[in-house]
Scaffold this active site. Sequence first.
Site, PDB file in Angstrom:
ATOM      1  N   CYS A 165     -34.382  -4.339   1.730  1.00 18.71           N
ATOM      2  CA  CYS A 165     -34.071  -4.999   3.005  1.00 18.71           C
ATOM      3  C   CYS A 165     -34.663  -6.402   3.121  1.00 18.71           C
ATOM      4  CB  CYS A 165     -34.524  -4.131   4.171  1.00 18.71           C
ATOM      5  SG  CYS A 165     -36.226  -3.557   4.092  1.00 18.71           S
ATOM      6  N   HIS A 176     -36.409  -8.301   9.945  1.00 17.62           N
ATOM      7  CA  HIS A 176     -37.350  -9.003   9.078  1.00 17.62           C
ATOM      8  C   HIS A 176     -37.148 -10.513   9.202  1.00 17.62           C
ATOM      9  CE1 HIS A 176     -38.369  -5.215   7.504  1.00 17.62           C
ATOM     10  NE2 HIS A 176     -37.736  -5.229   6.336  1.00 17.62           N
TER      11      HIS A 176
END
Length: 377
Positions: free
Chosen positions: A157, A282
Amino acid sequence: MIPAEAGRPSLADTLRTDARTAAKPQLAVVGATGTVGSVLLGILSERADIWGEIRLIDLPATGDDRSPVGRKLTVRGAEAEVVALSEEAFDGIDVAMFDVPDEVSAQWVPVAVSRGAVVIDNAGTFRLDPDVPLVVPEVNAHATRVRPRGIIANPHCATLSMIVALGALHAEYGLSELIVSSYQAVSGVGKAGVDTLRSQLSAVSGTELGHTPGDVRRAVGDTLGPFPAPIALNVVPWAGSFQEDGWSSEELSIRHESRKILGLPELPVTATCVRVPVITTHSLTVHARFENEVTVAGAHEILAAAPGVVLSDDPAEGEYPTPADVVGTDPTWVGRVRRSLDDPRALELFVCGDNLRKGAALNTAQIGELVAAELRG
């Protein structure tokens, strides 16, 4: 011809529907009840209807946990019952999307392949296998067609949160070095990470903590969960498992995966991964050095036109991406684009991407669409 009852399809309509469904690839979602699996089912319901049956598969419960097997979930407006992971569960399946722990992936992905499925795997098990393509459709869609083991890997990710933007810049300028720091949301470690942050926030809310050494740690007590230090009112300079010479597994993932996706096996890459008190999305600061001289105007033009990228870059007006604004969206968001003060061939960027959507489920769905198009000819 037998007439249809009021409000019910005729036999002919049913047969036509069954024929259309049979012509479409059959899909299995393994890990359907997990955090990423739940997001994936939503994405499959939002995107083009290219699949026939969507079979939901999960592991039986262990210990005192409630078993997900037998649960009914909604996908594409219809209920489907979750079935137990087994060899027979892959019968008739053309494409299987896996979101399970590495050890489960290692055991069951080869089984799915042996039953005739092309597997798209979100675990770390096969990402660096030279016979398994690591695919980001906006960057290297062509790689899906060469899969000697019948497996396509989905990147980590943190890598996915930046690589779409970097791929677009690399295509124009030629990337020669990459230095990144990631600021990773707690959902990157699943439900346990989210529950831990919420629990710790409750423990410190309304207090004056954060003024003396150790006061936050004492307040949260033994509720550290998957983190080595308190995550509320704190940042933790660690994500992943311990590797040689003090590197973490997630830092090395960014290095190895960026090289593989971009086709640059010798690219110098350095990463530092930090866990922050954000639920989902993120963020990364990126220092990217290129073979050719760069300009901010040129980078803006490339990023604004790049598929899967949104440029949000007017810091004088307070315009730049933040996790609170990016969460729940699909693109990679890019801002704070600057040319390095000391190097006319280097750019500084700030990027954000939802780690459950493009960082996992969406990229899996996009790869699946490429494979489905190939299978349908």
